[in-house]
Design an enzyme around this catalytic site. Structure first.
Site, short mmCIF file in Angstrom:
data_model
loop_
_atom_site.label_atom_id
_atom_site.label_comp_id
_atom_site.label_asym_id
_atom_site.label_seq_id
_atom_site.Cartn_x
_atom_site.Cartn_y
_atom_site.Cartn_z
N PHE A 235 41.50 64.24 18.48
CA PHE A 235 40.40 63.29 18.28
C PHE A 235 39.07 64.02 18.14
O PHE A 235 38.04 63.53 18.59
CB PHE A 235 40.37 62.26 19.41
CG PHE A 235 41.73 61.73 19.74
CD1 PHE A 235 42.39 60.92 18.83
CD2 PHE A 235 42.38 62.08 20.91
CE1 PHE A 235 43.68 60.46 19.08
CE2 PHE A 235 43.66 61.63 21.18
CZ PHE A 235 44.31 60.82 20.27
N ILE A 461 47.73 65.99 13.38
CA ILE A 461 47.47 65.78 14.81
C ILE A 461 47.98 64.40 15.24
O ILE A 461 47.55 63.86 16.26
CB ILE A 461 45.97 65.92 15.11
CG1 ILE A 461 45.14 64.97 14.24
CG2 ILE A 461 45.54 67.36 14.88
CD1 ILE A 461 43.65 64.96 14.59
N GLY A 462 48.91 63.87 14.44
CA GLY A 462 49.42 62.53 14.73
C GLY A 462 48.98 61.54 13.67
O GLY A 462 49.31 60.36 13.71
N ARG A 625 42.77 53.97 -1.81
CA ARG A 625 44.23 53.93 -1.92
C ARG A 625 44.86 54.30 -0.58
O ARG A 625 44.47 55.29 0.05
CB ARG A 625 44.71 54.93 -2.97
CG ARG A 625 46.21 54.86 -3.21
CD ARG A 625 46.72 56.02 -4.03
NE ARG A 625 46.15 56.05 -5.37
CZ ARG A 625 46.57 55.28 -6.38
NH1 ARG A 625 47.54 54.43 -6.21
NH2 ARG A 625 46.00 55.38 -7.56
N LYS A 697 40.31 57.24 0.71
CA LYS A 697 39.00 57.42 1.36
C LYS A 697 39.12 57.94 2.79
O LYS A 697 38.12 58.35 3.37
CB LYS A 697 38.21 56.12 1.34
CG LYS A 697 37.81 55.72 -0.07
CD LYS A 697 36.58 54.84 -0.12
CE LYS A 697 36.88 53.39 0.18
NZ LYS A 697 35.72 52.52 -0.16
N GLY A 700 41.08 57.69 9.30
CA GLY A 700 41.32 58.16 10.67
C GLY A 700 40.29 57.70 11.67
O GLY A 700 40.56 57.65 12.86
N GLU A 701 39.09 57.39 11.19
CA GLU A 701 38.01 57.09 12.13
C GLU A 701 37.43 55.69 11.98
O GLU A 701 36.88 55.14 12.93
CB GLU A 701 36.90 58.13 11.96
CG GLU A 701 37.36 59.52 12.34
CD GLU A 701 36.37 60.61 11.96
OE1 GLU A 701 35.87 61.28 12.87
OE2 GLU A 701 36.10 60.78 10.76
#
Lengths: 735, 174
Positions: A235, A461-462, A625, A697, A700-701
């Site tokens: 994270f 990292i997952g 996408r 785009k 993850g966050e």
């Protein structure tokens, strides 16, 4: 050939590393054991500022199994690490007697067994000359850094527009320090062998760890190999080369044996970064009809001694809404604290809480629905550059989210909705995530058996990188999933940027795209004059790939297999490299868009006990996408859970007198557990982004920001209590 | 002398004087005789002595659940359990869950529902879930959530974990 718009999206592809993970067979760095391996334990400072006057390792050195004790007395001087796009390497350890923060490493003990190292670490005695630490963000004794990122933005005249605005909302918002706390304890296994260094590490960026260690230990990069095949979460905490990594490498060199260093959970609070706390002033001016006339956002955050941390907070407010007059200002206060670092949605997690809370507050001043107010100020073009977005479906996020959530059922009156004795609140927030893209490289091979092998030094990292890159490679090479291997987590593979900033899928995906395309070209070049080949003379635009074959785009029968080409030309394999670089926005005439999202949250508040529950969250995300909807959905769910933590649970508490973190364990530092999480609904909307061939785009966050603001806004709707500090706790709601 | 150095000295351990013990652990059906320091936890014995690294250390303080294993069928935190307490008891770890290369239904369900991301908490989650099925605590999503709350998933896969357990519990009920 039709590679520019791959249709590889699979809603149902399971994680390819899943079978190993559910069997406990995925080897994280803490699981690595090498022959003759010994263990390192750390001695940490128990004061926050001052210097060491005496450090006695004599007793420790006599204990069973102890091989060496490293301290500033005997550690070699190390070269400084490099500065990269996230800033400098944290200061190397054991270089002097100065104490910068509580928990700083003062010595490293190497012993045969982990418990022997731990026992000996406790036998090291340290005496200090203590000076008064600077620990509070308001403390003027701490150096104040202005515009530390060079990203302060102005357009128009915000101050003048605020003075003339019909309606002004002004408030201060505070966010707590949060600690990443990946569940996997960070571990480094290091081995020197004939001047070559091998490291297994919990890192999000093997290429950088390799480069940094090479520079610090003054060996060529080609002599350093860093593995991170599986990482137990990070994270953001694995983006930098932290001092413990350096200590493990130093210890291995000192004793001439492989070493393992596993951080303890308390050490995970002081040694691998954290989300810095902030104090933010928001001023928004609007016309009576709701149109914004000015936004001023000033954010103060903390930073450690001798360190830098790229964490633009206020900066993101410049591009979130259409508004003619904007001023954003970021500042950092330098304190005697452990180094802050990135934690999922760095900067935006804090900034979004302030901005989206402020907009909610303004909506009450204007007597407008908070969703309508956001739509009223929708940024149809990128407001800072004046360019069209490369993609933006935030409006659709709002509309779909409102429908799925049932926003129209919201009774606008405060405290009017109830479920039995619980007060019910509905809140929402918008998210405009920053764009981040960097250089990346990949390599693709097809062997004589017709299978593909694609690789890059990237990490998973997952997030699902192993899976989506295998899917993408299979699609681009016209192979089945089980005919392609995608390898990563090894610095010897082609250079990759960090798994961070929601940028890896785009950067790596486009590099894989380029490599696979170049590989097809290489096959075509091989047969360009081959009279036996039906592909003779074809260019890449003439062909398509499927079923292990290259064939004419117009006639699927006219073509041949990779295997046949390789066999006829006596080749074992063909290999090609690909790179991706971020396009220049001015050149393409578009403003690069990050992901967008809308968050809708229902909270329940017990008015007598101050209990706060979050039974339902609806997230609608424009992530361009989506390569694997199942895994992308998991990213949004997980980030939303992180957002709930930020909103109502997580706070790293530092003793204001000593600088010691008072809750450096998972019993006292609260993260969301299963019972804290209710229904989480995730929907993706939007189109492939126009900026890159792949059109992703990065998701993850984007699922994290917006959660805390929507919770706070829902709490206000339920209770009439406007909580401007995170986390929102029982005492806030009883006060 | 400062307060800090006095504390550091007072905390000196008595390393090596607690003696070793002989322990027979039955792990996934196989007996292992160990001669270990009496203070070694079950977790460290599994990982360091038996090379069964599927069981993870997330905190070593009993707060995260990553080290969950079954001892005589009950879930325990192996970081808070001394190996010496488990002499001649049945220890079940993630490595023993699949048989003949076939995954346990819970392992399959975690895979299908994407009940993990980094995978570090997953062995502990699955061992906890195995016990949960036996405990009969799968009557509702809320019950699953409550009784799985000793296992932290920092990646935040909780809704998918609940979905995986719910599915296996319902299959079992049929």
């Amino acid at each position: 050939m039709t590679l520019t718009r791959p249709v590889v999206v699979g809603a149902g592809v399971d994680r390819v590393d899943g079978p190993l993970k559910v069997a406990g067979a995925a080897a994280y760095s803490s699981d690595i054991t090498l022959p003759g391996m010994v263990h390192v334990a750390l001695v940490r400072s128990t004061i926050a500022a001052g210097r060491i006057t005496r450090l006695d390792t004599g007793a420790a050195e006599q204990l069973p199994g102890v091989l060496a004790v490293l301290s500033h007395h005997n550690a070699p001087r190390l070269a400084a690490g490099p500065t990269n796009n996230l800033g400098p390497t944290p200061p190397p350890p054991l270089q002097d007697d100065r104490i910068r923060h509580h928990g700083q490493y003062l010595a490293a003990v190497v012993a045969e067994k982990p418990y022997q190292a731990a026992a000996a670490a406790r036998a090291v005695t340290v005496e200090y000359e203590r000076t008064e630490p600077v620990l509070r963000i308001e403390d003027p004794a701490g150096e104040l850094r202005t515009d530390p990122f060079g990203m302060d933005a102005t357009r128009g005249d915000a101050a003048g527009a605020l003075a003339a605005a019909e309606v002004v909302h002004e408030a201060t918002y505070v966010t707590a320090e949060n600690t990443n706390n990946p569940l996997g304890l960070f571990a480094t296994v290091a081995q020197w062998s004939g001047g070559r260094l091998t490291v297994h590490d919990a890192t999000q960026w093997t290429s950088n760890t390799c480069q940094t260690l090479a520079q610090m230990f003054e060996v060529p990069e080609s002599a350093v190999r860093v593995y991170a095949k599986y990482v137990g979460g990070a994270f953001g905490s694995g983006l930098r080369v932290w001092p413990h990594v350096v200590l493990a490498v130093l210890a291995a060199r000192t004793v001439g044996r492989p070493v393992k260093l596993v951080l303890s959970r308390p050490e995970m609070f002081t040694g691998i970064g954290h989300r810095p706390n902030t104090v933010q002033q928001l001023r928004i001016g609007a016309a009576r009809d709701g149109g914004f006339v000015a936004i001023e956002h000033e954010a103060l955050q903390t930073v450690a001694m001798d360190d830098e941390n790229l964490e633009p907070v206020a900066a993101s407010s410049a591009s979130a809404y259409a508004c003619p007059n904007v001023a954003t200002r970021d500042r950092q206060r330098r304190l005697n604290i452990p180094c802050p670092g990135s934690m999922r949605a760095p900067g935006e997690a804090q900034a979004n809480f302030a901005l989206e809370s402020a907009i909610d507050e303004l909506s009450y001043l204007l007597d407008m629905d908070p969703l309508d107010l956001r739509l009223r100020n929708y940024a149809q073009v990128q407001p800072q550059f004046g360019l069209p977005w490369s993609s933006k479906a935030l409006r659709e996020c709002y509309q779909v989210g409102a429908e799925r959530f049932g926003w129209s059922r919201r009774d606008r009156r405060i405290g009017a909705m109830r479920d039995g004795r619980w007060l019910v609140g509905y809140g929402m927030a918008g998210v405009s995530y920053l764009w981040w893209q960097v250089h990346c490289e990949a390599r693709a091979t097809i062997g004589s058996d017709g299978t593909g092998y694609v690789r890059s030094a990237a990490t998973d990292i997952g997030t699902g990188t192993y899976t989506v890159m295998r899917q993408l490679s299979a699609e681009l090479l016209g192979l089945e999933l089980d005919q392609v291997r995608f390898d990563l987590g090894d610095s010897n593979l082609p250079w990759s940027p960090q798994a961070g900033g929601s940028g890896l899928t785009g950067a790596l995906g486009n590099a894989v795209h380029a490599a696979c395309r170049e590989l097809i070209r290489t096959f075509l070049r091989t047969v360009v004059n081959d009279s036996a080949s039906p592909l003779r003379g074809c260019t890449i635009d003439d062909v398509a790939v499927s079923g292990g074959r290259i064939h004419h785009r117009a006639d699927g029968k006219l073509g041949e297999s990779f295997v046949a080409i390789l066999a006829r030309h006596g080749l074992d394999e063909l290999t090609a490299d690909g790179v991706s670089d971020p396009p220049d926005p001015q050149e393409v005439g578009m403003a690069p868009a990050g992901a967008f999202a809308a968050k809708f949250v229902e909270v329940h508040v017990d008015p007598d006990l101050g209990l706060l529950r979050v039974p339902r969250i609806v997230s609608v995300v424009d992530g361009g996408r989506i390569l694997n909807e199942k895994l992308a959905r998991s990213q949004i769910i997980g980030a939303t859970v992180g957002g709930v933590g930020q909103a109502i649970l997580e706070e790293t508490v530092t003793d204001p007198r000593t600088g010691r973190i008072a809750n450096a364990n998972l019993g006292d530092y609260l993260v969301a557990v299963n019972a804290d999480i209710g229904e989480i609904d995730v929907t993706f909307v939007g189109e492939p982004d126009q900026l890159t061939p792949l059109g992703t785009k990065g998701v993850g966050e984007v699922g994290l920001p917006g959660t805390a603001a929507a919770v706070a806004n829902a709490v206000y709707h339920a209770t009439g209590k406007r909580i401007r500090s995170l986390p929102i706790t029982i005492d806030d709601l009883l006060g | 002398m400062s307060q800090d150095s006095r504390n550091a000295r007072a905390a000196q351990p008595a390393a090596g004087d607690a003696g070793t013990v002989r322990v027979t652990l039955t792990v996934n059906g196989a007996d292992h005789e160990l001669l270990i320091d009496s203070r070694v936890t079950l977790l460290d014995a599994l990982r360091d002595e038996l090379a069964l690294t599927g069981t993870k250390k997330g905190c070593d303080q009993g707060a995260c659940g990553a080290c969950t294993v079954l001892v005589d069928g009950r879930r325990v935190l192996s970081c808070l359990t001394l190996a010496a307490q488990c002499d001649r008891r049945q220890v079940a770890t993630i490595e023993g869950l699949s048989s003949d290369g076939r995954l346990h239904p819970l392992q399959e369900a975690f895979l299908r529902h994407d009940g993990f991301q980094c995978g570090y908490c997953t062995p502990g989650q699955i061992m906890s879930a195995v016990a949960l099925l036996h405990e009969g605590r799968t009557g509702s999503d809320d019950e699953i959530r409550e009784f799985m709350s000793g296992n932290i998933c920092r990646c935040g896969a909780y809704p998918n974990i609940v979905a995986a357990i719910r599915e296996v519990a319902r299959q079992g009920a049929r």
